[in-house]
Write a protein that holds these residues in place. Structure first.
Motif, PDB file in Angstrom:
ATOM      1  N   MET A 245      46.330   3.248  11.988  1.00  0.00           N
ATOM      2  CA  MET A 245      46.376   4.516  12.601  1.00  0.00           C
ATOM      3  C   MET A 245      45.040   5.111  13.131  1.00  0.00           C
ATOM      4  SD  MET A 245      49.100   5.818  12.281  1.00  0.00           S
ATOM      5  CE  MET A 245      48.847   7.655  12.366  1.00  0.00           C
ATOM      6  N   PHE A 246      43.817   4.408  12.501  1.00  0.00           N
ATOM      7  CA  PHE A 246      42.386   4.862  12.674  1.00  0.00           C
ATOM      8  C   PHE A 246      42.360   4.436  14.177  1.00  0.00           C
ATOM      9  CE2 PHE A 246      37.877   3.736  12.871  1.00  0.00           C
ATOM     10  CZ  PHE A 246      37.438   4.928  12.543  1.00  0.00           C
ATOM     11  N   TRP A 247      42.729   3.154  14.456  1.00  0.00           N
ATOM     12  CA  TRP A 247      42.645   2.873  15.937  1.00  0.00           C
ATOM     13  C   TRP A 247      43.555   3.264  16.962  1.00  0.00           C
ATOM     14  CZ3 TRP A 247      38.374   0.088  17.596  1.00  0.00           C
ATOM     15  CH2 TRP A 247      37.726  -0.577  16.733  1.00  0.00           C
ATOM     16  N   LYS A 248      44.427   4.007  16.634  1.00  0.00           N
ATOM     17  CA  LYS A 248      45.483   4.666  17.340  1.00  0.00           C
ATOM     18  C   LYS A 248      44.666   5.644  18.282  1.00  0.00           C
ATOM     19  CE  LYS A 248      50.050   6.681  17.981  1.00  0.00           C
ATOM     20  NZ  LYS A 248      51.171   7.225  17.239  1.00  0.00           N
ATOM     21  N   LYS A 249      44.803   5.541  19.638  1.00  0.00           N
ATOM     22  CA  LYS A 249      44.410   6.513  20.363  1.00  0.00           C
ATOM     23  C   LYS A 249      45.242   7.993  20.465  1.00  0.00           C
ATOM     24  CE  LYS A 249      41.956   3.406  23.602  1.00  0.00           C
ATOM     25  NZ  LYS A 249      41.567   3.342  24.932  1.00  0.00           N
ATOM     26  N   ARG A 250      44.352   8.971  20.259  1.00  0.00           N
ATOM     27  CA  ARG A 250      44.905  10.216  20.297  1.00  0.00           C
ATOM     28  C   ARG A 250      45.167  10.808  21.735  1.00  0.00           C
ATOM     29  NH1 ARG A 250      42.257  13.902  15.849  1.00  0.00           N
ATOM     30  NH2 ARG A 250      44.464  15.144  16.237  1.00  0.00           N
ATOM     31  N   ILE A 251      46.420  11.455  21.886  1.00  0.00           N
ATOM     32  CA  ILE A 251      46.651  11.990  23.314  1.00  0.00           C
ATOM     33  C   ILE A 251      46.807  13.356  22.950  1.00  0.00           C
ATOM     34  CG2 ILE A 251      47.799  11.809  25.569  1.00  0.00           C
ATOM     35  CD1 ILE A 251      48.304   8.722  24.603  1.00  0.00           C
ATOM     36  N   THR A 252      46.421  14.300  23.953  1.00  0.00           N
ATOM     37  CA  THR A 252      46.958  15.901  23.723  1.00  0.00           C
ATOM     38  C   THR A 252      47.307  16.355  25.005  1.00  0.00           C
ATOM     39  OG1 THR A 252      45.804  17.980  22.927  1.00  0.00           O
ATOM     40  CG2 THR A 252      44.649  16.642  24.342  1.00  0.00           C
ATOM     41  N   PRO A 253      48.530  17.374  24.758  1.00  0.00           N
ATOM     42  CA  PRO A 253      49.000  17.983  26.038  1.00  0.00           C
ATOM     43  C   PRO A 253      48.200  19.207  26.558  1.00  0.00           C
ATOM     44  CG  PRO A 253      50.125  18.689  24.030  1.00  0.00           C
ATOM     45  CD  PRO A 253      49.231  17.427  23.511  1.00  0.00           C
ATOM     46  N   VAL A 254      47.947  19.419  27.616  1.00  0.00           N
ATOM     47  CA  VAL A 254      47.171  20.604  28.265  1.00  0.00           C
ATOM     48  C   VAL A 254      47.709  21.127  29.258  1.00  0.00           C
ATOM     49  CG1 VAL A 254      44.780  19.385  27.584  1.00  0.00           C
ATOM     50  CG2 VAL A 254      46.052  19.038  29.772  1.00  0.00           C
ATOM     51  N   ALA A 255      47.493  22.338  29.383  1.00  0.00           N
ATOM     52  CA  ALA A 255      48.171  23.122  30.712  1.00  0.00           C
ATOM     53  C   ALA A 255      47.715  22.568  31.899  1.00  0.00           C
ATOM     54  CB  ALA A 255      47.752  24.670  30.852  1.00  0.00           C
ATOM     55  N   ALA A 256      48.451  22.135  32.803  1.00  0.00           N
ATOM     56  CA  ALA A 256      48.177  21.649  34.148  1.00  0.00           C
ATOM     57  C   ALA A 256      49.177  21.979  35.174  1.00  0.00           C
ATOM     58  CB  ALA A 256      47.850  20.012  33.790  1.00  0.00           C
TER      59      ALA A 256
ATOM     60  N   TRP B   3      34.069   3.582  17.002  1.00  0.00           N
ATOM     61  CA  TRP B   3      33.472   2.362  17.031  1.00  0.00           C
ATOM     62  C   TRP B   3      32.631   2.159  15.860  1.00  0.00           C
ATOM     63  CZ3 TRP B   3      34.941  -2.252  18.969  1.00  0.00           C
ATOM     64  CH2 TRP B   3      35.901  -2.362  19.960  1.00  0.00           C
ATOM     65  N   ILE B   4      31.660   3.525  15.823  1.00  0.00           N
ATOM     66  CA  ILE B   4      30.491   3.550  14.668  1.00  0.00           C
ATOM     67  C   ILE B   4      31.102   3.305  13.347  1.00  0.00           C
ATOM     68  CG2 ILE B   4      28.757   4.852  13.820  1.00  0.00           C
ATOM     69  CD1 ILE B   4      28.073   5.832  16.727  1.00  0.00           C
ATOM     70  N   MET B   5      32.223   4.007  13.165  1.00  0.00           N
ATOM     71  CA  MET B   5      32.773   4.060  11.977  1.00  0.00           C
ATOM     72  C   MET B   5      33.402   2.707  11.479  1.00  0.00           C
ATOM     73  SD  MET B   5      32.378   6.846  10.323  1.00  0.00           S
ATOM     74  CE  MET B   5      33.489   6.816   8.883  1.00  0.00           C
ATOM     75  N   SER B   6      34.005   1.922  12.497  1.00  0.00           N
ATOM     76  CA  SER B   6      34.378   0.940  12.376  1.00  0.00           C
ATOM     77  C   SER B   6      33.240  -0.301  12.001  1.00  0.00           C
ATOM     78  CB  SER B   6      35.037   0.060  13.601  1.00  0.00           C
ATOM     79  OG  SER B   6      36.165   0.916  13.772  1.00  0.00           O
ATOM     80  N   ALA B   7      32.083  -0.110  12.645  1.00  0.00           N
ATOM     81  CA  ALA B   7      31.036  -1.108  12.517  1.00  0.00           C
ATOM     82  C   ALA B   7      30.439  -0.886  11.053  1.00  0.00           C
ATOM     83  CB  ALA B   7      29.873  -0.993  13.547  1.00  0.00           C
ATOM     84  N   VAL B   8      30.604   0.485  10.621  1.00  0.00           N
ATOM     85  CA  VAL B   8      29.945   0.666   9.141  1.00  0.00           C
ATOM     86  C   VAL B   8      30.803   0.223   8.209  1.00  0.00           C
ATOM     87  CG1 VAL B   8      29.413   2.427   7.603  1.00  0.00           C
ATOM     88  CG2 VAL B   8      28.553   2.910  10.055  1.00  0.00           C
ATOM     89  N   ALA B   9      31.987   0.472   8.420  1.00  0.00           N
ATOM     90  CA  ALA B   9      33.084  -0.094   7.578  1.00  0.00           C
ATOM     91  C   ALA B   9      33.068  -1.454   7.273  1.00  0.00           C
ATOM     92  CB  ALA B   9      34.723   0.235   7.721  1.00  0.00           C
TER      93      ALA B   9
END
Length: 414
Positions: A1-12, A257-263
């Motif tokens: 879930m951490f690596w899953k890219k988040r997509i959001t709906p916007v008005a367009a 990416w930073i959190m992954s490197a730290v982990a």
């Protein structure tokens, strides 16, 4: 879930735009934007026309027409600032692509018509309750040709699929909450366009499907529409598209990416701390066995042994005279612990010429001689015969030495 890219709906806003070129013509990004600005300078809002909002051109279909090659693009532009989404989401897409997911399910025969979406042209007053689809008004062809019409939030959407591929997208605002006569009239006019269009006129057996989104509400209020949006965002057509493109990495992705490197660093540090010295043992256990197997299978290395003469000289210097052959003790018997005995000193003056003849030389290293007694012997450098020692073996001669006296013997020729 951490690596899953988040997509959001916007008005367009989205629409289909057609560009005509020569039959072998192509359009660069700069030329495409220039021609679009010429056609729609006064359309939509000021920000759209002046370039304040990013305009995206996503190819739909390209085909040859009577007057050249026609290219149809899906034009999309956001109607709200996207800076706030950039920190949290990886991609922004128009919220109405949820309708694309419905049309795709219809083409696949997977749409069940639940969650307050219903198709009933006879219905003029929607009560907001969930209803089943009326199968009589849903005529879907098996060839992938579909005319999909949806009324959602006072906007009429018309999507055309040709052989399962999206080829047209239009949306018009200003309609009511129900599929009324105005919506039917607009759909009828669009069907006339399909008959006259050079691309769509070739379609046969076009299925028709109309959905009326009855008080579904906004995307934020409807979990079902959110699910449809995520389904559409994973479709190959929308994959990789983004209304908020950045030249560099977005903050959310950089943070991931930073959190992954730290982990990863913390995990490696913990493993090293827990294992300690056992890590070396584990390494030796796995790798030394492999090295041992390689050593067993490898051919033995031929080591160069010291010359026998060197070993004999070392043994003489160390006092191990009992290990030396008789030829070494012959000329050195007078030495006892490095002191010359009287008998040796008295014998130095008796270096008479040796009675032997040189028969031949092998490889410049071994001399074949015959003594006065008729014995045949082989001599190397350092070997002794009588009181003489072999000093040098040449190609055709041998030099013998006794004390300070040297005698040269040559090979006898017949």
């Amino acid at each position: 879930m951490f690596w899953k890219k988040r997509i959001t709906p916007v008005a367009a806003r989205m629409m289909t735009w057609e560009v005509t070129t020569s039959f072998d013509g192509t359009l660069t990004e700069t030329e495409l934007r220039k021609r679009f600005d010429e056609d729609f300078r006064d359309v939509f809002n000021a920000g759209f026309a002046d370039g304040e909002c990013a305009v995206f051109f996503w190819p739909l279909v390209s085909f040859n027409a009577s007057d050249g090659r026609k290219h149809r693009y899906l034009v999309a532009v956001a109607e709200e600032p996207l800076e706030n989404y950039r920190k949290t989401f990886d991609r922004c897409l128009p919220k109405q692509i949820a309708l694309y997911a419905i049309a795709d399910k219809i083409l696949r025969g997977e749409w069940d018509g639940e969650n307050c979406l219903k198709c009933d042209e006879a219905c003029t007053e929607c009560d907001g309750e969930c209803a089943e689809l009326n199968n009589d008004c849903a005529e879907v062809a098996d060839n992938g040709n579909l005319l999909f019409v949806a009324l959602w939030e006072h906007c009429l959407y018309i999507l055309v699929f040709m052989e399962g591929r999206l080829c047209h997208w239009s949306e018009e605002y200003g309609y009511g909450e129900t599929f009324d006569d105005a919506c039917r009239e607009r759909v009828a006019h669009f069907k006339e366009f399909l008959k006259a269009d050079e691309l769509f006129a070739k379609m046969n057996d076009v299925g028709e499907f109309v959905v009326c989104c009855v008080k579904v509400g906004t995307v934020e209020e409807s979990l079902h529409v959110k699910d449809l949006f995520q389904v559409a965002a994973r479709d190959p057509f929308w994959c990789g598209k983004d209304l908020d493109e950045c030249d560099s990495m977005k903050p959310c992705e950089r943070r991931r990416w930073i959190m992954s490197a730290v982990a990863l660093f913390v995990c490696c540090a913990c493993v090293f701390a827990m294992c300690g010295g056992s890590l070396n043992l584990l390494y030796a256990k796995f790798f030394d066995n492999e090295l041992f197997d390689l050593i067993v299978d490898a051919a033995p290395v031929e080591l160069s042994q010291p010359a026998a003469r060197d070993l004999e000289m070392l043994a003489w210097a160390e006092g191990h005279r009992d290990l030396l052959p008789a030829k070494w003790t012959l000329g050195r018997a007078g030495f006892v612990d490095g002191v010359a005995s009287r008998s040796w000193r008295t014998s130095r003056g008796t270096c008479d010429s040796s009675e032997f003849s040189l028969l031949g030389i092998v490889g410049g290293r071994v001399a074949l001689v015959k003594t006065s007694a008729g014995e045949t012997k082989t001599l190397s450098v350092g070997d002794s015969l009588s009181r003489y020692r072999v000093k040098r073996i040449g190609m055709n001669d041998v030099v013998m030495r006794c004390g300070r006296k040297e005698v040269r013997y040559a090979v006898k020729t017949r």
